[in-house]
Design a protein around this motif. Structure first.
Motif, PDB file in Angstrom:
ATOM      1  N   PHE A  36       3.415   5.842   4.887  1.00  0.00           N
ATOM      2  CA  PHE A  36       2.391   6.928   4.674  1.00  0.00           C
ATOM      3  C   PHE A  36       3.308   8.197   5.459  1.00  0.00           C
ATOM      4  N   GLN A  37       4.286   8.091   6.182  1.00  0.00           N
ATOM      5  CA  GLN A  37       5.201   9.221   6.490  1.00  0.00           C
ATOM      6  C   GLN A  37       5.710   9.733   5.404  1.00  0.00           C
ATOM      7  N   SER A  38       6.171   8.909   4.489  1.00  0.00           N
ATOM      8  CA  SER A  38       6.981   9.541   3.349  1.00  0.00           C
ATOM      9  C   SER A  38       6.272  10.085   2.280  1.00  0.00           C
ATOM     10  N   ILE A  39       4.955  10.210   2.182  1.00  0.00           N
ATOM     11  CA  ILE A  39       4.181  10.734   1.179  1.00  0.00           C
ATOM     12  C   ILE A  39       3.367  11.902   1.769  1.00  0.00           C
ATOM     13  N   SER A  40       3.339  12.808   1.057  1.00  0.00           N
ATOM     14  CA  SER A  40       2.732  14.179   1.593  1.00  0.00           C
ATOM     15  C   SER A  40       1.184  14.104   1.020  1.00  0.00           C
ATOM     16  N   ASN A  41       0.848  13.529  -0.012  1.00  0.00           N
ATOM     17  CA  ASN A  41      -0.652  13.360  -0.334  1.00  0.00           C
ATOM     18  C   ASN A  41      -0.893  12.116  -0.834  1.00  0.00           C
ATOM     19  N   ILE A  42      -2.136  11.709  -0.396  1.00  0.00           N
ATOM     20  CA  ILE A  42      -2.221  10.061  -0.639  1.00  0.00           C
ATOM     21  C   ILE A  42      -3.226  10.385  -2.028  1.00  0.00           C
ATOM     22  N   GLU A  43      -2.634   9.603  -3.090  1.00  0.00           N
ATOM     23  CA  GLU A  43      -3.119   9.410  -4.377  1.00  0.00           C
ATOM     24  C   GLU A  43      -3.591   7.922  -4.765  1.00  0.00           C
ATOM     25  N   LYS A  44      -4.245   7.680  -5.652  1.00  0.00           N
ATOM     26  CA  LYS A  44      -4.870   6.449  -6.063  1.00  0.00           C
ATOM     27  C   LYS A  44      -3.763   5.270  -6.159  1.00  0.00           C
ATOM     28  N   HIS A  45      -2.469   5.835  -6.570  1.00  0.00           N
ATOM     29  CA  HIS A  45      -1.577   4.784  -6.537  1.00  0.00           C
ATOM     30  C   HIS A  45      -1.119   4.215  -5.148  1.00  0.00           C
ATOM     31  N   HIS A  46      -1.123   5.189  -4.065  1.00  0.00           N
ATOM     32  CA  HIS A  46      -0.716   4.802  -2.740  1.00  0.00           C
ATOM     33  C   HIS A  46      -1.805   3.825  -2.091  1.00  0.00           C
ATOM     34  N   LEU A  47      -3.217   4.402  -2.378  1.00  0.00           N
ATOM     35  CA  LEU A  47      -4.137   3.954  -1.894  1.00  0.00           C
ATOM     36  C   LEU A  47      -4.473   2.107  -2.330  1.00  0.00           C
ATOM     37  N   ILE A  48      -4.214   2.035  -3.461  1.00  0.00           N
ATOM     38  CA  ILE A  48      -4.112   0.755  -4.024  1.00  0.00           C
ATOM     39  C   ILE A  48      -2.975  -0.249  -3.378  1.00  0.00           C
ATOM     40  N   ILE A  49      -1.893   0.432  -3.412  1.00  0.00           N
ATOM     41  CA  ILE A  49      -0.553  -0.245  -2.678  1.00  0.00           C
ATOM     42  C   ILE A  49      -0.858  -0.342  -1.049  1.00  0.00           C
ATOM     43  N   ALA A  50      -1.370   0.627  -0.518  1.00  0.00           N
ATOM     44  CA  ALA A  50      -1.650   0.513   0.774  1.00  0.00           C
ATOM     45  C   ALA A  50      -2.621  -0.384   1.181  1.00  0.00           C
ATOM     46  N   SER A  51      -3.455  -0.583   0.381  1.00  0.00           N
ATOM     47  CA  SER A  51      -4.977  -1.295   0.772  1.00  0.00           C
ATOM     48  C   SER A  51      -4.425  -2.922   0.483  1.00  0.00           C
ATOM     49  N   HIS A  52      -3.640  -3.102  -0.197  1.00  0.00           N
ATOM     50  CA  HIS A  52      -3.139  -4.544  -0.619  1.00  0.00           C
ATOM     51  C   HIS A  52      -2.039  -4.794   0.553  1.00  0.00           C
ATOM     52  N   PHE A  53      -1.271  -3.941   1.057  1.00  0.00           N
ATOM     53  CA  PHE A  53      -0.221  -4.467   1.990  1.00  0.00           C
ATOM     54  C   PHE A  53      -1.133  -4.635   3.354  1.00  0.00           C
ATOM     55  N   THR A  54      -2.082  -3.738   3.764  1.00  0.00           N
ATOM     56  CA  THR A  54      -2.927  -3.665   4.849  1.00  0.00           C
ATOM     57  C   THR A  54      -3.738  -5.311   4.762  1.00  0.00           C
ATOM     58  N   TYR A  55      -4.177  -5.688   3.584  1.00  0.00           N
ATOM     59  CA  TYR A  55      -4.769  -7.060   3.366  1.00  0.00           C
ATOM     60  C   TYR A  55      -3.836  -8.163   3.742  1.00  0.00           C
ATOM     61  N   GLY A  56      -2.379  -7.769   3.526  1.00  0.00           N
ATOM     62  CA  GLY A  56      -1.180  -8.732   3.792  1.00  0.00           C
ATOM     63  C   GLY A  56      -1.506  -9.158   5.283  1.00  0.00           C
ATOM     64  N   TRP A  57      -2.129  -8.534   6.114  1.00  0.00           N
ATOM     65  CA  TRP A  57      -2.373  -8.842   7.605  1.00  0.00           C
ATOM     66  C   TRP A  57      -3.645  -9.651   7.910  1.00  0.00           C
ATOM     67  N   MET A  58      -4.277  -9.961   6.756  1.00  0.00           N
ATOM     68  CA  MET A  58      -5.713 -10.338   6.940  1.00  0.00           C
ATOM     69  C   MET A  58      -6.008 -11.699   6.172  1.00  0.00           C
ATOM     70  N   PRO A  59      -6.659 -12.570   6.605  1.00  0.00           N
ATOM     71  CA  PRO A  59      -6.651 -13.739   6.124  1.00  0.00           C
ATOM     72  C   PRO A  59      -7.770 -13.955   4.846  1.00  0.00           C
ATOM     73  N   THR A  60      -8.147 -12.813   4.491  1.00  0.00           N
ATOM     74  CA  THR A  60      -9.047 -12.587   3.142  1.00  0.00           C
ATOM     75  C   THR A  60      -8.379 -11.638   2.313  1.00  0.00           C
ATOM     76  N   ILE A  61      -9.020 -12.030   0.978  1.00  0.00           N
ATOM     77  CA  ILE A  61      -8.342 -11.319  -0.206  1.00  0.00           C
ATOM     78  C   ILE A  61      -9.086 -10.036  -0.307  1.00  0.00           C
ATOM     79  N   LEU A  62      -8.523  -8.960  -0.895  1.00  0.00           N
ATOM     80  CA  LEU A  62      -8.874  -7.582  -0.865  1.00  0.00           C
ATOM     81  C   LEU A  62     -10.046  -7.559  -2.293  1.00  0.00           C
ATOM     82  N   ASN A  63     -11.053  -6.919  -1.854  1.00  0.00           N
ATOM     83  CA  ASN A  63     -11.821  -6.507  -2.834  1.00  0.00           C
ATOM     84  C   ASN A  63     -11.902  -4.991  -2.904  1.00  0.00           C
ATOM     85  N   LEU A  64     -11.228  -4.164  -3.671  1.00  0.00           N
ATOM     86  CA  LEU A  64     -11.075  -2.694  -3.645  1.00  0.00           C
ATOM     87  C   LEU A  64     -12.164  -2.100  -4.527  1.00  0.00           C
TER      88      LEU A  64
END
Length: 189
Positions: A36-64
């Motif tokens: 997130f520090q390396s991007i200036s503006n969060i776009e759909k691409h970033h949201l999808i990737i970040a949501s999935h890596f965030t859910y890598g820390w969780m025991p459930t599957i993401l439903n975005l």
């Protein structure tokens, strides 16, 4: 804080006895922040990737849910610039991220670790020690109260001592909110 037994001295004592239990979390955490520090503006691409890596820390599957994609991206970019969200905006983010305040708090934390703390069932149980269940964990107002309490707690003059202990343990710098949350998560049974 809701748990009035939590003092800075108590957390410092607990932090002195911590060891890193999950190397994967330790290794991935600074990478997520750097993303997130390396991007200036969060776009759909970033949201999808970040949501999935965030859910890598969780025991459930993401439903975005990107039904309100434009609104969610606006909110997340406001977070990136330092905005503190209200319950309405948090509810929108929560709806998009698996309808989970836990997953949303992690995503918000990775975007702005100095303003947003991670919130999960272990933290919830320590924050509300008299509750027998995690009913209420997905209520944005409960998260906001926790966040407000941790922010106030982090203003103590000796909070740097706790940050230094956690930084030394993990091998990289963390925000005051992360230091408090980390000791709550790892150090208190």
């Amino acid at each position: 804080m809701k748990n009035t037994t939590l003092t800075l001295n108590f957390l410092l004592d607990k932090a002195s006895n911590l060891t890193v239990r999950n190397i994967s979390y330790q290794q991935s955490y600074p990478e997520f922040l750097e993303y997130f520090q390396s991007i200036s503006n969060i776009e759909k691409h970033h949201l999808i990737i970040a949501s999935h890596f965030t859910y890598g820390w969780m025991p459930t599957i993401l439903n975005l849910d990107l039904f309100d994609e434009k609104d969610i991206l606006t909110i997340l970019n406001e977070v990136k610039t330092g905005k503190l969200l209200d319950a309405i905006s948090l509810s929108k983010v929560k709806k998009a991220i698996n309808n989970s305040m836990v997953g949303s708090s992690k995503l918000l934390h990775f975007i702005r670790p100095d303003l947003y703390a991670i919130w999960d069932s272990r933290i919830f149980k320590k924050y509300y020690p008299n509750k027998k269940s995690t009913y209420g964990i997905d209520n944005p107002n409960n998260y906001l109260q926790y966040l407000n309490d941790l922010t106030e707690f982090s203003k103590q003059s000796d909070i740097e001592k706790l940050r230094e202990k956690v930084n030394g343990l993990l091998g990289y710098p963390v925000s005051a909110l992360r230091a408090i949350e980390y000791v709550l998560f790892e150090g208190i049974n």
